[in-house]
Scaffold this motif. Structure first.
Motif, PDB file in Angstrom:
ATOM      1  N   ALA A 291       6.718   2.509  -1.934  1.00  0.00           N
ATOM      2  CA  ALA A 291       5.760   3.124  -1.008  1.00  0.00           C
ATOM      3  C   ALA A 291       6.387   4.216  -0.163  1.00  0.00           C
ATOM      4  CB  ALA A 291       5.159   2.056  -0.098  1.00  0.00           C
TER       5      ALA A 291
ATOM      6  N   ASN B 155       1.329  -2.880  -3.352  1.00  0.00           N
ATOM      7  CA  ASN B 155       0.878  -1.852  -2.417  1.00  0.00           C
ATOM      8  C   ASN B 155      -0.624  -1.614  -2.546  1.00  0.00           C
ATOM      9  OD1 ASN B 155       3.531  -1.499  -1.637  1.00  0.00           O
ATOM     10  ND2 ASN B 155       3.899   0.173  -3.073  1.00  0.00           N
TER      11      ASN B 155
ATOM     12  N   THR C 130       2.020  -2.717   2.414  1.00  0.00           N
ATOM     13  CA  THR C 130       3.106  -3.126   1.514  1.00  0.00           C
ATOM     14  C   THR C 130       3.385  -4.622   1.660  1.00  0.00           C
ATOM     15  OG1 THR C 130       4.869  -2.718   3.120  1.00  0.00           O
ATOM     16  CG2 THR C 130       4.153  -0.845   1.784  1.00  0.00           C
TER      17      THR C 130
END
Length: 751
Positions: free
Chosen positions: A94, A64, A81
């Motif tokens: 995330a 991320n 992501t």
């Protein structure tokens, strides 16, 4: 930069399958918002959120990354992501610090395996989802039957509540604009421009289709809302201002999943996407109060209570943003064990912490990054309160204090310093001494704890060997830093094989770890397949005598025992029985016989692997009043066990893995053929959307390199998960090869 309140903040996770263009779209959004002077590109390593050297080298997102855009008085935090199935645990992580998910679908391919997976993650976290059909500039995407097919795919996967709020404008110039179905205006773009659109009239050839799509949107928004339905039937439509607020509410409550169109590489419709996020995405202040553990809460009780509320996310009482007022206020903070709404009930220790500046300061660390220049950087979400630079906070998880020097917001790798951050915002701080991913920090005397997601489990393990002594000295420290960044990585020493092992999501994941060790920490290692933890067992019953006699002047050694060994059901382990009667072996020497058997069984008989699933019973023997002792009977037990194994039909056992393989239906035949070729037993298959899930049981030795094969067979669209199921007998032909390469254990006699 400006200090933003929670109502001015939008936190969005950008998720989707690999190659759907997430990083490129974020680069385009930043350029459209004038956060960058030129548009970054993945291909040349200039994309803002693709800064890791390993990601640049491989051309794929592996962890991320965070960036932000300031757009018309609103701050939009974008979390980029990974889309490769091996790194989907990062996409799941995330979901916690955001209030919405921007689900990218490659307009050329439709919904793919990881797209469905991240959609499910967002659903579990009760996050509103906004669908973006990206790469609409491709000749294989957009208008006509292509658009119809894409929408049909979305409806089949996720239902009719996936509804277009735009229509793409295509023509001889390709994809060059969108029609806003709320305002009924057209936005035209220059391909490869700065992302700024020109407002105009809806093209005549699209007017009828736009009106039909507008009516469908209005009708869906009005469903379930009596006052809107009345207005709709009375007026035949809903006024624009009412429609905007109703659509915002419907998205926030997960009743509608809007579909938009864009091209990140061509920078088409990106400013309109920023407008949409500003107007329709839930703000940080609209998030429901978080269910957190109070100072006295016991973890087990809290988790049971959270489970009782029925929420998919461990920290959310209501669905992601449902049930909270725009300013995040709630009535009361104490949760009950029933519906979690703060009523009177059993005190479980859970409290509801609103996302509000008026609450005590609390921060949740959702990611850790190790920077070669700055050191450790902790990414956090401001759960509540206002945090200021140079303030001191308590680490509630580890019971220590930390100083927040140089508060920042991250623009990819670059840290932009700020003086303060308000409730709901995402920030970062460097060089915290004892703070790690999953920790909660905050104001002294107002202790809470946000429960992080359970750590994901790795599915593949490799042996790792330092090349030099210097590499060995640096290895543990370097891997520890990598483990701080990536919650899936494990590093440990196998007690049986004495190898150092590194575990991850698959071969590519582990190869990336090895490459990062070399690039970032100058530590070189050799990667090799781990030794398979075979076992040995018996298939028959046998009896044998073990007699140990030694005379060397003075007291001698004498031990004599007769044992019987017999097989036990698979997984039963080891049992010891004592059938001595009449004092043929004194009671104090029987444990020594057992110890001798256990020690010998651990060293193996056929190939040095532990012997399991058997029962050993000592039933007779003899002793000498002077020369017998515990050592003598332990040696006698060892001799008896080895003699009995000769006649008990010993065999090898191998670990069998439970494997679930998910891939598009067209690859099912090839996958089953490959699994059969790996001595696998297919247990069944079922559909999951347009994908097929194959359940099988396969020997571990055949799965060590499966990730590479699966990627090749499915064009990168397949994924798999495996876990230990049981042990089973190795077929004779395979066992011969294993025994040929193994050394039969030699048993040294005791002096």
């Amino acid at each position: 930069m400006k200090n933003y309140q929670g109502s001015e903040i939008r936190n969005v996770a950008v998720v989707g399958h690999a190659r759907s263009g997430k990083t490129s779209l974020i680069a385009a959004l930043l350029h459209a918002a004038k956060m960058t002077t030129t548009q970054g590109r993945v291909a040349d390593g200039t994309a803002v959120t693709a800064y890791d050297e390993e990601e640049v080298a491989r051309g794929t997102t592996m962890q991320n990354a965070v960036a932000f855009a300031e757009w018309q008085g609103t701050k939009i935090n974008l979390v980029d992501t990974p889309g490769f199935h091996m790194f989907s645990h990062e996409a799941r992580a995330a979901m916690l610090p955001v209030e919405a998910a921007l689900v990218l679908v490659n307009a050329q391919c439709g919904v793919e395996a990881v797209t469905e997976r991240v959609w499910a993650y967002a659903a579990e976290a009760n996050l509103p989802r906004i669908v973006v059909l990206n790469q609409m500039d491709s000749p294989r995407a957009g208008g006509g039957q292509g658009l119809s097919a894409l929408m049909e795919d979305l409806h089949e996967r996720w239902g009719r509540t996936c509804v277009p709020v735009q229509l793409p404008i295509t023509g001889q110039d390709g994809f060059h604009g969108v029609v806003d179905l709320v305002t009924m205006q057209a936005f035209f773009y220059e391909t490869g421009g700065n992302g700024t659109g020109r407002i105009g009239e809806v093209p005549g050839h699209m007017l009828a289709a736009a009106r039909t799509a507008h009516e469908a949107l209005v009708e869906l928004v009005a469903e379930g809302k009596d006052e809107l339905m009345e207005e709709f039937f009375a007026e035949g439509t809903i006024p624009e201002q009412h429609l905007i607020s109703a659509l915002h509410e419907a998205i926030r409550e997960d009743r509608i999943f809007p579909v938009l169109f864009a091209s990140g590489l061509a920078n088409v419709a990106t400013d309109h996407l920023l407008d949409f996020l500003k107007v329709y995405a839930p703000s940080a202040a609209e998030r429901a109060p978080l269910a957190v553990m109070g100072a006295e809460a016991q973890k087990a009780n809290v988790m049971e209570s959270v489970s009782a509320t029925g929420g998919g996310n461990a920290v959310a009482v209501h669905s992601g943003n449902e049930g909270s007022s725009p300013n995040g206020a709630v009535s009361g903070h104490r949760a009950d064990s029933g519906d979690g709404n703060g009523g009177i009930g059993i005190d479980t220790g859970i409290i509801l912490r609103p996302v509000s500046d008026q609450e005590p300061v609390a921060l949740f660390v959702y990611k850790t990054m190790s920077d070669p220049f700055t050191g450790k950087i902790s990414f956090f979400k401001v759960v509540s309160g206002v945090v200021k630079t140079d303030s001191t906070v308590e680490n509630y998880t580890r019971k220590g204090q930390e100083r927040l020097s140089h508060l920042s917001v991250m623009q990819g790798r670059k840290a932009v310093e700020v003086t303060e951050l308000h409730a709901g915002d995402l920030g970062a701080v460097a060089k915290l001494r004892d703070t790690f991913t999953g920790d909660t920090l905050g104001q002294k005397g107002a202790e809470i704890r946000v429960e992080p997601e359970a750590r994901p489990e790795p599915s593949m393990t490799y042996a790792i060997e330092p090349k030099t002594r210097a590499d060995e000295d640096k290895l543990a420290s370097a891997l520890h830093k990598i483990m701080e960044e990536d919650q899936l990585v494990r590093f440990f020493r196998d007690a049986e094989t004495h190898e150092f092992l590194v575990a991850g999501a698959g071969q590519q994941h582990i190869e990336a770890i090895v490459s990062r060790l070399k690039r970032r920490y100058h530590t070189e290692v050799t990667l090799k397949a781990p030794k398979v933890p075979y076992r040995e067992t018996i298939r028959g019953k046998a009896e044998a005598q073990g007699r140990h006699k030694k005379q060397s002047g003075g007291h001698g050694q004498f031990g004599d025992c007769k044992i019987r060994i017999e097989p036990l059901p698979r997984g039963a382990g080891f049992e010891f029985g004592n059938e001595i009667f009449g004092g043929s072996i004194p009671r104090q020497y029987v444990p020594a016989v057992e110890k001798g058997i256990i020690e010998t069984a651990l060293r193996g008989f056929l190939a040095g692997y532990p012997v399991v699933d058997f029962k050993a019973t000592v039933y007779d023997g003899s002793y000498h009043e002077v020369d017998s002792n515990e050592l003598s009977f332990k040696v006698a037990g060892r001799k008896a066990f080895r003699a009995a194994m000769e006649a008990a039909r010993p065999c090898l056992l191998e670990p069998i893995m439970k494997v679930d393989v998910e891939a598009p239906e067209e690859f099912a035949g090839a996958l089953m053929g490959d699994l059969n070729g790996r001595r696998g037993r297919v247990q069944g298959m079922h559909a999951r959307g347009k994908s097929t899930v194959i359940a099988a049981e396969v020997p571990m030795s055949e799965m060590l390199s499966y990730g590479t094969t699966l990627t090749s067979l499915t064009q990168g669209r397949g994924s798999f998960h495996m876990e230990m199921k049981h042990y089973d007998v190795v077929p004779p032909a395979v066992a011969e090869k294993i025994l040929a390469s193994a050394k039969k254990p030699m048993e040294a006699e005791e002096d």
